[in-house]
Motif scaffolding. Structure first.
Motif, mmCIF file in Angstrom:
data_model
loop_
_atom_site.group_PDB
_atom_site.id
_atom_site.type_symbol
_atom_site.label_atom_id
_atom_site.label_comp_id
_atom_site.label_asym_id
_atom_site.label_seq_id
_atom_site.Cartn_x
_atom_site.Cartn_y
_atom_site.Cartn_z
ATOM 1 N N GLU A 130 5.930 9.789 -0.532
ATOM 2 C CA GLU A 130 5.020 8.671 -0.250
ATOM 3 C C GLU A 130 5.592 7.714 0.810
ATOM 4 O O GLU A 130 6.791 7.505 0.885
ATOM 5 C CB GLU A 130 4.749 7.872 -1.541
ATOM 6 N N ASP A 131 4.659 7.160 1.591
ATOM 7 C CA ASP A 131 4.993 6.069 2.511
ATOM 8 C C ASP A 131 4.464 4.768 1.921
ATOM 9 O O ASP A 131 3.491 4.778 1.178
ATOM 10 C CB ASP A 131 4.288 6.279 3.848
ATOM 11 N N TYR A 132 5.104 3.659 2.290
ATOM 12 C CA TYR A 132 4.566 2.374 1.828
ATOM 13 C C TYR A 132 4.560 1.383 2.978
ATOM 14 O O TYR A 132 5.354 1.503 3.913
ATOM 15 C CB TYR A 132 5.379 1.815 0.652
ATOM 16 N N ASP A 133 3.619 0.445 2.926
ATOM 17 C CA ASP A 133 3.723 -0.690 3.837
ATOM 18 C C ASP A 133 3.505 -1.984 3.066
ATOM 19 O O ASP A 133 2.807 -2.025 2.061
ATOM 20 C CB ASP A 133 2.808 -0.546 5.052
ATOM 21 N N LEU B 55 8.344 1.381 -6.953
ATOM 22 C CA LEU B 55 6.908 1.411 -6.644
ATOM 23 C C LEU B 55 6.477 2.654 -5.869
ATOM 24 O O LEU B 55 5.335 3.099 -5.999
ATOM 25 C CB LEU B 55 6.501 0.147 -5.887
ATOM 26 N N ALA B 56 7.371 3.211 -5.059
ATOM 27 C CA ALA B 56 6.991 4.388 -4.275
ATOM 28 C C ALA B 56 7.988 5.511 -4.511
ATOM 29 O O ALA B 56 9.167 5.266 -4.766
ATOM 30 C CB ALA B 56 6.948 4.030 -2.792
ATOM 31 N N ASN B 57 7.494 6.729 -4.458
ATOM 32 C CA ASN B 57 8.374 7.892 -4.454
ATOM 33 C C ASN B 57 8.560 8.274 -2.987
ATOM 34 O O ASN B 57 7.706 8.925 -2.387
ATOM 35 C CB ASN B 57 7.708 9.019 -5.233
ATOM 36 N N THR B 58 9.694 7.832 -2.417
ATOM 37 C CA THR B 58 9.838 7.937 -0.959
ATOM 38 C C THR B 58 10.021 9.366 -0.459
ATOM 39 O O THR B 58 10.017 9.610 0.742
ATOM 40 C CB THR B 58 11.006 7.050 -0.459
ATOM 41 N N VAL B 59 10.160 10.304 -1.362
ATOM 42 C CA VAL B 59 10.194 11.717 -0.945
ATOM 43 C C VAL B 59 8.808 12.155 -0.446
ATOM 44 O O VAL B 59 8.699 12.834 0.564
ATOM 45 C CB VAL B 59 10.633 12.628 -2.114
ATOM 46 N N ASN C 284 0.852 -1.190 0.000
ATOM 47 C CA ASN C 284 0.000 0.000 0.000
ATOM 48 C C ASN C 284 0.884 1.235 0.000
ATOM 49 O O ASN C 284 1.735 1.402 0.871
ATOM 50 C CB ASN C 284 -0.907 0.014 1.225
ATOM 51 N N VAL C 285 0.685 2.086 -1.001
ATOM 52 C CA VAL C 285 1.493 3.296 -1.135
ATOM 53 C C VAL C 285 0.564 4.494 -0.961
ATOM 54 O O VAL C 285 -0.441 4.612 -1.660
ATOM 55 C CB VAL C 285 2.156 3.347 -2.529
ATOM 56 N N GLN D 27 -2.725 0.499 -4.362
ATOM 57 C CA GLN D 27 -2.497 -0.821 -3.797
ATOM 58 C C GLN D 27 -1.907 -1.702 -4.895
ATOM 59 O O GLN D 27 -2.512 -1.897 -5.945
ATOM 60 C CB GLN D 27 -3.799 -1.429 -3.285
ATOM 61 N N ILE D 28 -0.710 -2.202 -4.638
ATOM 62 C CA ILE D 28 -0.002 -3.011 -5.630
ATOM 63 C C ILE D 28 0.052 -4.448 -5.129
ATOM 64 O O ILE D 28 0.537 -4.702 -4.019
ATOM 65 C CB ILE D 28 1.428 -2.462 -5.846
#
Lengths: 81, 81
Positions: free
Chosen positions: A73-76, A67-71, A6-7, A42-43
């Protein structure tokens, strides 16, 4: 084995799509009930792997590379099945 | 109270975004581990409601009116908090 990633935009980052959806829900008669809307991705990854730990490590790499732009976005990551 | 709505393309509907992501992961060196990628939306609704049952009913209406295209998408709703 399956990984669900989930991003979502970080708190504080303007969520245009969420704002537009919130406005649309208001005009459709859900003004009273909806306080806030945030929209993320959601990937769902189907993986060739039998080891949960190494699968998760690979998925972390995928998130950081693509998959995520960590600047902003958060992901789990959740490993299932 | 919070509702998490996951919207995904139905099985059999071509997932362009998933296919493109799969291809990108292949070129980044994850060819061996990734079998399939599907991409959906995750919508997080902050709700003014204290009754879980009625909240869920409202969110179902939101999905059918706006959040999901039920011709090609499935949704599932989780009420938390």
């Amino acid at each position: 084995m399956k990984a669900i990633v989930n991003v979502a935009l970080k708190q504080g980052v303007l969520d245009d799509q969420g704002k537009a959806t919130h406005h649309a829900l208001d005009t459709l008669g859900f003004k009273e009930i909806v306080k806030d809307v945030r929209i993320g991705k959601q990937i769902i990854l189907e993986l060739n792997s039998s080891d949960e730990k190494s699968a998760k490590e690979e998925v972390v790499k995928m998130c950081q590379k693509l998959l995520a732009n960590t600047v902003i976005e958060d992901y789990d990551i959740e490993i299932v099945g």
